[in-house]
Every structure is written in structure tokens, then in C-alpha cells.
Scaffold this motif. Structure first.
Motif, PDB file in Angstrom:
ATOM      1  N   UNK A 187       0.773  -1.453   0.033  1.00 26.58           N
ATOM      2  CA  UNK A 187      -0.064  -0.015   0.064  1.00 26.58           C
ATOM      3  C   UNK A 187       0.912   1.316  -0.056  1.00 26.58           C
ATOM      4  N   UNK A 188       2.172   1.178   0.095  1.00 20.56           N
ATOM      5  CA  UNK A 188       3.046   2.362   0.171  1.00 20.56           C
ATOM      6  C   UNK A 188       3.874   1.879  -1.082  1.00 20.56           C
ATOM      7  N   UNK A 189       4.278   2.945  -1.944  1.00 17.30           N
ATOM      8  CA  UNK A 189       5.082   2.954  -3.103  1.00 17.30           C
ATOM      9  C   UNK A 189       6.537   3.423  -2.808  1.00 17.30           C
ATOM     10  N   UNK A 190       6.628   4.346  -1.848  1.00 17.15           N
ATOM     11  CA  UNK A 190       7.862   4.720  -1.401  1.00 17.15           C
ATOM     12  C   UNK A 190       8.225   4.742   0.092  1.00 17.15           C
ATOM     13  N   UNK A 191       9.260   3.915   0.368  1.00 15.48           N
ATOM     14  CA  UNK A 191       9.540   3.585   1.849  1.00 15.48           C
ATOM     15  C   UNK A 191      10.378   2.442   1.946  1.00 15.48           C
ATOM     16  N   UNK A 192      10.298   1.904   3.164  1.00 13.29           N
ATOM     17  CA  UNK A 192      11.299   0.771   3.468  1.00 13.29           C
ATOM     18  C   UNK A 192      10.530   0.004   4.579  1.00 13.29           C
ATOM     19  N   UNK A 193      11.246  -1.270   4.615  1.00 12.92           N
ATOM     20  CA  UNK A 193      11.012  -2.013   5.743  1.00 12.92           C
ATOM     21  C   UNK A 193      12.195  -2.860   6.220  1.00 12.92           C
ATOM     22  N   UNK A 194      12.309  -3.101   7.424  1.00 15.56           N
ATOM     23  CA  UNK A 194      13.408  -3.753   8.030  1.00 15.56           C
ATOM     24  C   UNK A 194      13.071  -5.221   8.516  1.00 15.56           C
ATOM     25  N   UNK A 195      13.890  -6.262   8.342  1.00 13.50           N
ATOM     26  CA  UNK A 195      13.336  -7.660   8.677  1.00 13.50           C
ATOM     27  C   UNK A 195      14.726  -8.329   9.196  1.00 13.50           C
ATOM     28  N   UNK A 196      14.283  -8.122  10.577  1.00 10.52           N
ATOM     29  CA  UNK A 196      15.439  -8.845  11.559  1.00 10.52           C
ATOM     30  C   UNK A 196      14.698  -9.771  12.348  1.00 10.52           C
ATOM     31  N   UNK A 197      15.534 -11.110  12.005  1.00  9.48           N
ATOM     32  CA  UNK A 197      14.823 -12.261  12.579  1.00  9.48           C
ATOM     33  C   UNK A 197      15.898 -13.260  13.029  1.00  9.48           C
ATOM     34  N   UNK A 198      15.217 -14.241  14.043  1.00 11.06           N
ATOM     35  CA  UNK A 198      16.009 -15.407  14.587  1.00 11.06           C
ATOM     36  C   UNK A 198      15.347 -16.525  13.956  1.00 11.06           C
ATOM     37  N   UNK A 199      15.921 -17.542  13.698  1.00  7.83           N
ATOM     38  CA  UNK A 199      15.360 -18.752  13.270  1.00  7.83           C
ATOM     39  C   UNK A 199      16.179 -19.757  13.670  1.00  7.83           C
ATOM     40  N   UNK A 200      15.396 -20.841  14.261  1.00  5.44           N
ATOM     41  CA  UNK A 200      15.727 -21.838  15.177  1.00  5.44           C
ATOM     42  C   UNK A 200      15.200 -23.122  14.534  1.00  5.44           C
ATOM     43  N   UNK A 201      15.907 -24.247  14.160  1.00  6.34           N
ATOM     44  CA  UNK A 201      15.465 -25.372  13.697  1.00  6.34           C
ATOM     45  C   UNK A 201      15.810 -26.777  14.274  1.00  6.34           C
ATOM     46  N   UNK A 202      15.081 -27.910  14.319  1.00  8.46           N
ATOM     47  CA  UNK A 202      15.528 -28.999  14.793  1.00  8.46           C
ATOM     48  C   UNK A 202      15.402 -29.944  13.684  1.00  8.46           C
ATOM     49  N   UNK A 203      16.485 -30.812  13.295  1.00 12.66           N
ATOM     50  CA  UNK A 203      16.018 -31.528  12.210  1.00 12.66           C
ATOM     51  C   UNK A 203      17.061 -33.054  12.595  1.00 12.66           C
ATOM     52  N   UNK A 204      16.514 -34.156  11.769  1.00 12.97           N
ATOM     53  CA  UNK A 204      17.176 -35.454  12.134  1.00 12.97           C
ATOM     54  C   UNK A 204      16.988 -36.012  10.619  1.00 12.97           C
ATOM     55  N   UNK A 205      18.231 -36.425  10.233  1.00 13.20           N
ATOM     56  CA  UNK A 205      18.523 -37.090   9.060  1.00 13.20           C
ATOM     57  C   UNK A 205      19.364 -38.350   9.095  1.00 13.20           C
ATOM     58  N   UNK A 206      18.721 -39.491   8.976  1.00  8.93           N
ATOM     59  CA  UNK A 206      19.602 -40.758   9.029  1.00  8.93           C
ATOM     60  C   UNK A 206      19.265 -41.454   7.661  1.00  8.93           C
ATOM     61  N   UNK A 207      19.090 -40.742   6.489  1.00  3.81           N
ATOM     62  CA  UNK A 207      18.766 -41.402   5.233  1.00  3.81           C
ATOM     63  C   UNK A 207      20.355 -42.084   4.820  1.00  3.81           C
ATOM     64  N   UNK A 208      19.899 -43.383   4.107  1.00  2.08           N
ATOM     65  CA  UNK A 208      21.166 -44.317   3.639  1.00  2.08           C
ATOM     66  C   UNK A 208      22.131 -43.480   2.989  1.00  2.08           C
ATOM     67  N   UNK A 209      23.241 -44.390   2.734  1.00  2.00           N
ATOM     68  CA  UNK A 209      24.517 -43.782   2.193  1.00  2.00           C
ATOM     69  C   UNK A 209      24.407 -42.760   1.068  1.00  2.00           C
ATOM     70  N   UNK A 210      23.676 -42.939   0.067  1.00  2.00           N
ATOM     71  CA  UNK A 210      23.645 -41.971  -1.291  1.00  2.00           C
ATOM     72  C   UNK A 210      22.621 -40.783  -0.849  1.00  2.00           C
TER      73      UNK A 210
END
Length: 883
Positions: free
Chosen positions: A618-641
Motif C-alpha cells: 500500500x506504500x510505494x515509497x518507503x522501506x521495511x526492515x526484517x530482523x529475525x531469528x531462526x531455530x530449527x531441529x532436524x534429524x536425517x538418517x537417510x542411507x549412504x547415497x
């Protein structure tokens, strides 16, 4: 007078018969003055001329001469025969026999004759007459396509100049017959003719004509059984893994007859009975019946025997584990139906290196030299009592651990992933895990990683471990083209996946780039008439070199130009710029297990709008700032290839959060929201004056600028996929995904950035507004979300994969897929069962230099938003993207 001591040999594998015949010569009396006795035995002809003797006589050898059609020198032949001037020997006798045997065993000659040319007292003069085996001059192959001839020549070593022996001809016939029968040509006939070459060259040569008559493929019309009452024909046919009768709707198993597979399947029939307690079952007879329609039928007669059950099972020799512990591993109880196949798997399952069995229990705890053998001690009344005899041996320790085959990758990059250390107690599980970790690095051909057990010493309890690897190209060039965002989009990317930043200033390290430390460096440029994107990223998988903590950073800049509908071109005076930087750390955990990874990142993006008015903002002149923190938990035990996993799973849940600015910035967003609504009413009221509408629009833009000067949001995503090997090389991969974008303060609202765009090939054509493009084949790109994107999405997919080749130079696999998904603007609209569905086929080609390439043909079963007819077929071309 010339006395023939040994005559011609027709078959070079009958040297023993030659020796025997020569040895009996002293016992045969030949008639004087030209009367000859001809003796035929074992394809040998022995002749004598003008010689009378009844016993061998001792001679001293005089000169030895050589005659016949041969290219070898006289001295070479005499030396090789073992005969020498001045040697005392009995003629006929063992010395002559041995000389002839040596010459035959050289496999260089087609016939050999030894003569006494004359005698002077006790001195005998010999002549060796022989002919060389012919060499192959020309080869003509009939009955196969031109492209197949080179492989036939290579596989059978039929190169010009090779010695043409009976063995060569026989092995060539056998090899080709087996080769084509394996492909279903059961009636293959191979004919080989040789023709002597007559010309001025003295060397014996032949031309060879190889005629191949493959005939037609023989298919199996029917498979019937007799003698079976316990297991039906259908169950027995199902137990035959590779031998199947004609079935028009079956795609994965053909009905061609292959004798080797058929013989193996006869064993599988017996296994089916053993799994049901009929351990004495056997095949009485089997026959092949040729049908008039050029098919065959198989008739198999079985004797099922009687059913057995397990009786008492006792363990003998176990000291490390108690009987109860071993029984829990065996999981077989007294009274269970006897199953010999299951018994063997519970003791040692050769099909799974990480199986839950007794052998692995011992080997995972150091007892490499242990052996476990089940012995039947009684089978009275069809009850089988077993003794499981265990020889535990000494615990084994790794003496040395080495790696061979790494020419580019530095040793420390490999050794930090190895789970087996010198002096450590042997563990099979650690060996299997090491192979997996080395394959997951992506620097080596996962199919070629081999653990070699060297110098096993049961007495000392030590073993040397060697891992053999084969390096592949780990750097990639991304060249991508496509249509999107209002024009043609081109991408150039360079990805160095085994980079060494410490050698960046060493001139000698550029071969062509510094490599070997396992770091990743990527440069990417993407451009069209309407946007430009530049990005740089770097990651170090072992920050500090002591712990598996990955450090990563990336910098990017995107410039988007506004589309001018009048000129249908980009308006370079109106732009939307995004500049971003990210720092991340990912740590491998040890709890619950070390397949888990905890990742964290801090990122900042700056959005600048320069006279860029669209329906999105809705605004054509201006700015936005995006300061964010990302945290993730993953588990990967796929086979060799990592390119073609055959087992395991991969899960990831991530949360991305901004600061809750509305809690502490002192802005009354309820009042702003009310003011915005009032101005929006003025703007939409047809009675409002143009001046009031303009003022209202300006105020709305100011309010939105204030609301979105610092973006406030949270985003949660989940994905999970599993890999299951249904049959050899046939892998099923289900996958689920979910994403949600929310707001802390409803009055402030959900931000217009970071949204989900569903549909198409999944390629993020441009990173405008931080959007996430979600692949759903069978529909156009980003067609299943609103223009402004969705705040919620869910997706389900089922993929069946089959490898065509998994070689290091190119890994190719085919796939079929079913997919469904949808995006929503709020939880009020969310319905996980109302989805857009699709199905299709595709192929993937992975080449180390270019990454993953592919094409998919998807069929959308549902209409696009705003339409009523199903979408139908859509083609997706993939470069550098893996689903």
C-alpha cells in the motif's frame, strides 16, 4: 632314418595322454623295413618308421634342430623345451615326454612332433617340428547391430592378433549363449567358423566368422505345480521373484525365461515352504514345455513333506550375554512353527548390515571373531530341538585405520567423520555409520565406498581397517533458463562444495580452485528484464576443526523493476530493492542421538521501495526492515547415497521469529487500525471527492509504512520424508509439508512478505519479498496461491523411484509421483483434505558438474482458482533442483 618319437596333438588339453603314449613306446615292437603300425587313441596318431626296438636306450643328445611354421627362434623353443645338447637321457622316455608337455602347455602351438634324425653310436640327433597357433586376422560378426559388436569383441578378447585356440572358441560360444539367454533369448545359437589365410606372409593366420542367432525371446505362458496341497499355485508363483508368467498389466517384472533366475527361484520355492514349517520340502522334478505359440510353460513337481515346530532352544558357549538376553534377540519360542529362513535372519541377517540380530549384537560390541551356528539335535515327532553354539573369541580392537583413494579431499576432512579409531573396540555399527557419513559428504561416489578388513588376527584380537573411496566432482555449474516474473530468466551459479579458503592466496592451490577442506562457497547471478539477483554464501562444516559445528553466512542483493503495461517493459525508474545478510550456526547433537542437528541463524533484510506501487504494497515509497531469528531441529538418517537414498528418514521443524515490537514501541496499533479502516471507507465510498480519496490513500500508505517499518511476525514449518526399499532398487518416498505465517498482534496484521506461493516446479525464480515457492507438479508456477501469497500451506506427496544407473559419472533414476496440496489465507479457510491433486512421471539425471537435471510430466486433476475445468497436463523442466 628318421624316427618319430611323438606325433601330432589335436586338442591342447590332452597333454597327459601324450605322455602316457610316449611312455609305452618301448613296449611296442615295430616290424623292420617299412612295416608301420597305426594306433588311434584320444585324437592322437603315433607312427614309426624303420625302427626296431623293444626297450628304451640311453643316448647323449647331439644337435637339436627346429623346423615347421613358427615365428619363434630355434634357441627359444629348445630352451623352453628343457632339452639341451650333451644331456644324457633314455629315448623314448620321460625327458622327451616332459619336453613335449612343456611346449603344449605354452598354448602357442597347434601340433608338435619330435624326431630322431640320426644316431651315431650313443649320440642321438633330434628335430622338433611344430606349427604356431594361428592368429586372428579378421573378424566378421553377423546377427547383431553394429553398436553391439564392439562390446562382443571387448568382452571376449577377439582383438586382431589374438591366438585362436579351441578354448577361445569354446569360451566365446558359452559366454554369448549365456549372455543372450540371460536377456530372455533361450534358443540362442552361436556358430564360429575359421578360415585359413593364404598369402605371402608366413605367420599362421585365420579369419573368423561369428554367427549369432538369438532367435525370439521366450516368454513363460504358464507355471503349474503338482504335489502341492499346503501352498497354492498362486503362493508358489508369488515366491518366485524373477520368473513370472505373462501378465499384461504387470510392469516391473517381465515374463521372459532366464535359466539362472529360474534355478534361483526353485530355491525360493523351497524357502517358501521352510518359512511355513516344511523344512523337508524339495523339488522332485521340473520340466520346460514348448508351446505352439513360441512360448514355454513350466511344470514343477514338489514334495511338501511334513510340518515342523520349534522345540527347546538352548545356547552353548555364551559368556558375554545371558540366555535371556539372547532369547530376546532371537524372538523365537518353543511351539512356534518352524521357520528356517527366519531362524537364520535372527542369527545373522545378510540383507541388512544394521539388522537386529545375534551376530550384530556380538559384532557391535567388539566380538568380530565370534561365530554362531544353529545345530538341530533332535527332530522327534516333528519337533526340532536346537542348540545354538556360540564361539565368542577374543574382543577385537582396531589396530590401524586408513583411507585410500582421496586425491583432492584432505585427510582431516575424512578422518573427522570416521567413527572407528585405532585402539577402539571393534563395532560393526560404527563401520556402517562411517560408510554412511562419508557418502553424505558428497565428495565421493557413495556406491564405491568400501570398508576393507585387513590383517585380522584372532590370536592378538586386532584388525586393520581401510576405507576405499572414489572421488567425484564436487563443484557444480548452474545454468538455468525459464520464463517467469514477466520475462525470460537466466541463472549462472558456481558452487564449490569442497573448497579450501585457507589456500585462497596460494597460487599452486588453484587446480583450478583451492580444494580439499570440505567448505562450501557459492556465487549466483540471476537476471531478467525485470529483476537482478546477486548472492554469495560460504559455510564451514567444522568450525574450529574440533566439533561438528557448521558456520554459514550469506549476502544477497535483489533489484526488482516495475512492469509498465503500456510498453510491456521494465520501468527502471521504479524499483524495489532487497539487501540481506545471514549468519548461522548448526550443531550436531548427541541426544537423543547424533542424527539430530540444532540450527540457529540471525538474518537481516532491508526492503527499499522507490516509486514502486503495486497491489501487494500500500506504500510505494518507503522501506521495511526484517530482523529475525531462526531455530530449527532436524534429524536425517537417510542411507549412504544422498542422491538416491534407499532407506531412513529426514525430518525438520523450524521456527522464524522477529522481535515483538508492538509490546515495547509504544504505538497504539488498534487506533492505527481503526484509522486505516476509516480511510479505507473514504477511499471506497463513491460519494467521496477525489481530493478526499487521494488524502485517504496517502494516509493509508503512511499507516502501513509505520506498521511495517520493522516487520513483526512468526513462521513455523515442518517437513518429513521416509525412504523404504520395496524391492531391490525400488524405493518409495512419502513426504509431508506444512507451513504457517502468523502475527503477534492482530491489529498490526500479517506482513505482506515471507509468504508461501504454491504450484509448479518449485524453482524460486526470484527472491522478491522473501517469498517461499512450494513445488506442486501438474500446475503452473505459483498458480495455487493468491496474488499476495498464502499464509498457510500443506502438501503431501508419494514418489516411487527406480534407478537406471548409479555410476559416478551420471546417476539416473525414473520416478512416478502422486501429489496434493493447497494454500490458505487464514485458519478459517484451512482444510487439509481440500487439496489440488496431481500425478505424473519424471526422470532425474545427476551429473557432478551440473547438479540435478530432470523433467516431469504432471497431470493436474483439479481446476485452477477461478476456473471450473481440471487443469490437465503440465511439463516441468528442472535444473539444479532436487525434490
Amino acid at each position: 632314418m628318421k624316427q618319430l618319437l611323438n606325433i601330432k596333438k589335436e586338442n591342447d588339453d590332452l597333454g597327459k595322454q601324450v605322455s602316457n603314449l610316449v611312455n609305452i613306446l618301448p613296449k611296442i615292437t615295430y616290424i623292420k623295413y617299412g612295416i608301420a603300425l597305426l594306433l588311434f587313441a584320444c585324437n592322437f596318431t603315433i607312427q614309426a618308421q624303420d625302427l626296431e626296438y623293444s626297450n628304451g636306450k640311453k643316448y647323449t643328445l647331439g644337435d637339436i634342430s627346429v623346423s615347421g611354421n613358427t615365428t619363434f627362434s630355434e634357441q627359444t623353443i629348445i630352451t623352453y623345451s628343457g632339452l639341451r645338447k650333451g644331456k644324457e637321457m633314455t629315448i623314448p622316455g620321460e625327458d622327451i615326454s616332459n619336453a613335449i608337455k612343456k611346449l603344449w602347455n605354452s598354448k602357442l602351438f597347434s601340433d608338435i612332433e619330435v624326431y630322431i634324425t640320426k644316431t651315431e653310436g650313443n649320440i642321438a640327433y633330434l628335430q622338433i617340428r611344430l606349427s604356431d597357433l594361428p592368429k586372428l586376422n579378421e573378424l566378421k560378426i553377423n546377427g547383431v547391430k553394429k553398436g553391439k559388436k564392439e562390446s562382443i569383441i571387448r568382452e571376449n578378447k577377439l582383438t586382431k592378433g589374438v591366438k585362436v585356440t579351441e578354448n577361445l572358441i569354446t569360451t566365446t560360444k558359452n559366454f554369448l549363449t549365456k549372455k543372450y539367454r540371460k536377456d530372455g533369448f533361450f534358443n540362442t545359437k552361436i556358430h564360429i567358423n575359421t578360415i585359413d589365410v593364404k598369402d605371402s606372409i608366413q605367420t599362421a593366420r585365420v579369419n573368423m566368422v561369428l554367427n549369432i542367432d538369438k532367435g525370439e525371446k521366450v516368454k513363460i505362458k504358464n507355471i503349474t505345480f503338482s504335489g502341492n496341497t499346503i501352498l497354492s499355485d498362486k503362493k508358489l508363483r508369488k515366491s518366485m521373484k524373477s520368473t513370472k508368467k505373462i501378465n499384461r498389466i504387470r510392469l516391473l517384472k517381465r515374463s521372459k525365461f532366464i535359466d539362472s533366475a529360474y534355478q534361483a527361484d526353485l530355491g525360493h520355492i523351497i524357502d517358501a515352504y521352510k518359512e511355513n514349517g516344511y523344512r523337508d520340502a524339495r523339488i522332485l522334478s521340473d520340466s520346460i514345455i514348448t508351446n505352439n505359440d513360441k512360448t514355454i510353460s513350466l511344470k514343477i513337481d514338489v514334495n511338501e513333506g511334513e510340518q515342523y515346530t520349534f522345540g527347546d532352544i538352548t545356547f552353548i558357549g555364551n559368556t558375554v550375554y545371558t540366555n535371556d538376553q539372547l532369547k530376546r534377540l532371537l524372538r523365537i519360542n518353543k511351539g512356534d512353527t518352524y521357520n528356517g529362513i527366519l531362524l537364520q535372519k535372527r542369527i545373522a541377517d545378510d540383507t541388512k548390515p544394521d539388522a537386529f540380530d545375534i551376530t550384530n549384537q556380538y559384532q557391535n560390541n567388539g566380538y568380530l571373531f565370534s561365530s554362531i551356528n544353529p545345530v538341530e539335535v533332535s527332530a522327534d515327532n516333528n519337533v526340532i530341538d536346537l542348540e545354538i553354539r556360540i564361539s565368542e573369541g577374543k574382543p577385537a580392537y582396531f589396530n590401524s585405520v586408513t583411507v585410500v583413494g582421496n586425491d583432492k579431499t584432505n585427510d582431516h576432512v575424512i578422518y573427522r567423520e570416521i567413527r572407528t579409531r585405532p585402539g577402539q573396540l571393534y563395532s560393526k555399527a560404527n563401520v556402517v555409520r562411517t560408510v554412511r557419513e562419508l557418502g553424505q559428504l558428497g565428495f565421493f561416489d557413495a556406491q564405491e565406498i568400501t570398508p576393507n578388513f585387513n590383517n585380522p588376527n584372532p590370536v592378538e584380537g586386532t584388525i586393520d581397517m581401510e576405507y576405499s573411496v572414489k572421488e567425484t566432482g564436487s563443484s557444480q555449474i548452474e545454468l538455468q533458463g525459464g520464463y517467469g516474473g514477466g520475462g525470460f530468466i537466466g541463472t549462472l551459479g558456481l558452487s564449490f562444495n569442497n573448497f579450501s579458503i585457507k589456500d585462497i592466496f596460494k597460487k599452486e592451490a588453484y587446480k583450478p580452485i583451492p580444494m580439499g577442506d570440505g567448505q562450501k562457497l557459492a556465487l549466483r547471478l540471476q537476471a531478467s528484464r525485470f529483476f537482478q539477483t546477486y548472492s554469495f554464501s560460504f559455510s564451514e562444516p567444522w568450525l574450529g576443526g574440533k566439533r561438528p559445528v557448521q558456520f554459514s553466512t550469506s549476502i544477497s542483493h535483489t533489484k526488482q523493476f516495475l512492469f509498465n503495461p503500456q510498453t510491456r517493459n521494465a520501468d527502471k525508474s521504479r524499483s524495489f530493492n532487497i539487501t540481506g545478510i545471514t549468519f548461522g550456526l548448526a550443531k550436531r547433537l548427541s541426544v537423543p542421538d547424533d542424527y539430530f542437528t540444532l540450527s540457529q541463524a540471525i538474518s537481516y533484510q532491508r526492503y527499499d521501495l522507490n516509486n514502486y506501487n503495486t497491489g501487494l504494497f500500500t506504500f510505494g515509497d518507503g522501506y521495511s526492515n526484517n530482523l529475525s531469528y531462526t531455530i530449527g531441529l532436524s534429524r536425517n538418517n537417510t542411507s549412504v547415497d544422498p542422491i538416491f537414498p534407499t532407506g531412513g528418514s529426514s525430518f525438520a521443524i523450524t521456527g522464524k521469529f522477529s522481535l515483538p515490537y508492538s509490546l515495547f514501541n509504544g504505538v497504539d496499533y488498534d487506533a492505527l487500525d481503526a484509522e486505516r479502516e476509516a480511510n479505507d471507507n473514504i477511499r471506497t465510498d463513491i460519494t467521496s471527492s477525489p481530493l478526499d480519496v487521494a488524502d485517504a490513500s496517502t494516509r493509508i500508505a503512511e499507516i502501513d509504512q509505520e506498521k511495517f517499518s520493522w516487520l513483526e511476525f512468526y513462521k513455523v514449518k515442518f517437513s518429513g520424508e521416509w525412504y523404504t526399499q520395496l524391492a531391490k532398487n525400488l524405493v518409495l518416498r512419502p513426504k509431508v509439508e506444512f507451513g504457517f505465517l502468523g502475527a503477534y498482534n492482530n491489529a498490526r496484521g500479517i506482513i505482506p512478505f515471507e509468504r508461501f506461493y504454491l504450484g509448479g516446479d518449485g524453482l524460486g525464480n526470484f527472491s522478491l519479498d522473501g517469498r517461499e515457492v512450494i513445488q506442486l507438479r501438474g500446475y503452473p508456477n505459483q498458480s495455487l496461491s493468491d496474488q499476495d501469497g498464502g499464509t498457510i500451506y500443506n502438501k503431501f506427496s508419494l514418489e516411487l523411484r527406480y534407478p537406471i544407473t548409479l555410476k559416478a559419472s551420471a546417476k539416473i533414476y525414473a520416478l512416478g509421483f502422486l501429489e496434493g496440496g493447497a494454500s490458505y489465507n487464514s485458519f478459517r479457510d484451512f482444510n487439509p483434505f481440500s487439496i489440488n491433486r496431481s500425478a505424473g512421471l519424471g526422470i532425474r539425471i545427476f551429473m557432478p558438474a551440473f547438479g540435478l537435471l530432470g523433467i516431469d510430466f504432471g497431470h493436474g486433476f483439479d481446476p485452477l482458482p477461478g476456473q471450473t475445468q481440471k487443469h490437465g497436463w503440465e511439463t516441468h523442466f528442472i535444473i539444479g533442483q532436487q525434490f
